[in-house]
Design an enzyme around this catalytic site. Structure first.
Site, PDB file in Angstrom:
ATOM      1  N   SER A   1       0.841  -1.187   0.000  1.00  0.00           N
ATOM      2  CA  SER A   1       0.000   0.000   0.000  1.00  0.00           C
ATOM      3  C   SER A   1       0.880   1.242   0.000  1.00  0.00           C
ATOM      4  CB  SER A   1      -0.893   0.020   1.249  1.00  0.00           C
ATOM      5  OG  SER A   1      -1.759  -1.087   1.265  1.00  0.00           O
TER       6      SER A   1
ATOM      7  N   GLY B   1      -0.447   4.412  -0.015  1.00  0.00           N
ATOM      8  CA  GLY B   1      -1.298   5.542   0.344  1.00  0.00           C
ATOM      9  C   GLY B   1      -1.990   6.122  -0.878  1.00  0.00           C
ATOM     10  N   ALA B   2      -1.919   7.441  -1.013  1.00  0.00           N
ATOM     11  CA  ALA B   2      -2.562   8.121  -2.137  1.00  0.00           C
ATOM     12  C   ALA B   2      -1.910   7.786  -3.469  1.00  0.00           C
ATOM     13  CB  ALA B   2      -2.532   9.633  -1.916  1.00  0.00           C
TER      14      ALA B   2
ATOM     15  N   ASP C   1      -6.277  -2.424   6.092  1.00  0.00           N
ATOM     16  CA  ASP C   1      -6.894  -3.690   6.484  1.00  0.00           C
ATOM     17  C   ASP C   1      -8.064  -4.016   5.556  1.00  0.00           C
ATOM     18  OD1 ASP C   1      -5.109  -3.589   8.672  1.00  0.00           O
ATOM     19  OD2 ASP C   1      -6.553  -2.371   9.784  1.00  0.00           O
TER      20      ASP C   1
END
Length: 315
Positions: free
Chosen positions: A220, A222-223, A252
């Site tokens: 991941s 984030g943006a 999650d």
């Protein structure tokens, strides 16, 4: 069925306050209690999607009893492991300007007998499971190799296992070849011991984790989207997000979406991105239901934008 394992769950108490003034009496304008822990959140997201999940948790004292009640109310089957100590209680202070201050307790220390009971409970509950998702930090008493032992036992039983943890616990577990690991950008940088400035840096770091034993890496960013690096190559996913309301539990939710969709290939990555994007547009720690998902807003491509500078470079 997706079985989740949260070795260090928590009862999360959130207080809404106008502002945090040190040394003063601060009066809350609202409060709530939620079951906490990364594996708990994965179970909550799986249940919100209408799928069966069982949550294995060491629970003790009054906080443990409240967690079990809260999860049961959300339709989540709980396989509790009784422990002598009290399950930890965490505190979050949510200011009106959006600033969130969290105080996370260390949690109880598990005895050798409790540790073995936890492993045995996972073994018994994993029969018929499509995936085991092991998530979060380890409580006191558990060595960094505990997740590695769990991965080995899961594979011996023929069950696929996903791991979302960090630091020594992640590095130790890699040698047993978890089917997928899900670091965020910060955890990925920590694992390889160097800064990540671009999406390409993240790709190389994920490939290194595969070289250390991970069969697939779901990262991941984030943006800046998500990466899936596995034996078939590299896939990059992103989604249009109209408004970010809360990123609590978004990672999650992404892992839950990935596993719900089978946990393999670009289709699973697309589901992960859709679930993560939906989660950040919901308040607090709410998990998305199918009505919140917008698959049309998701793009998945084998052409990762390797030169893209991460919005929040991680050192």
């Amino acid at each position: 069925m997706i079985l989740t394992v949260t070795p260090n769950p928590s009862l999360d108490r959130t207080y809404e306050i106008p502002s945090l003034d040190r040394g003063e009496v601060v009066r809350a304008t609202g409060e709530r209690m939620d079951p906490g822990g990364k594996g708990v959140n994965v179970s909550r997201a799986v249940a919100a999607a209408g799928r069966r999940t069982v949550a294995v948790l060491p629970l003790g004292g009054a906080p443990g009893a409240v967690i079990e009640e809260l999860l049961a109310a959300q339709g989540i089957e709980v396989a509790p492991v009784p422990i002598a100590g009290d399950t930890r209680s965490n505190i979050a202070l949510a200011e009106s300007d959006g600033v969130l201050t969290k105080i996370n307790a260390p949690g109880p220390e598990l005895t050798g007998q409790e540790q073995e009971l936890l492993l045995d409970t996972v073994r018994r509950q994993s029969r018929g499971a499509d995936w085991i998702a092991c998530c979060g930090s380890l409580p006191r008493g558990l060595s960094p190799s505990w997740y590695a032992d769990l991965v080995a036992r899961a594979h011996a039983a023929g069950v696929r296992i996903a791991l979302d943890t960090s630091g020594p616990a992640l590095l130790e577990a890699l040698r047993e070849g978890p089917d997928v690991v899900k670091p965020n950008a910060e955890e990925l940088a920590e694992a390889v011991g160097r800064p990540l400035m671009t999406v390409g840096d993240a790709v190389k770091a994920a490939e290194e984790l595969r070289g250390l034993g991970a069969r697939a890496v779901l990262a991941s960013l984030g943006a800046d989207g998500q990466l899936l690096v596995d034996g078939a190559g590299v896939w990059y996913g992103s989604a249009r997000v109209d408004m970010v309301r809360s990123n609590v539990g978004a990672g999650d939710s992404s892992l839950a979406g990935f596993l719900i969709a089978g946990g393999i290939g670009p289709e699973a990555l697309s589901s992960a991105v859709a679930h993560g994007a939906a989660a950040v547009q919901l308040p607090g720690s709410l998990m998305p239901t199918p009505v919140h998902l917008d698959p049309a807003a998701v793009t998945v491509t084998p052409d990762a934008p390797v030169d893209r500078v991460l919005g929040e470079p991680v050192s």
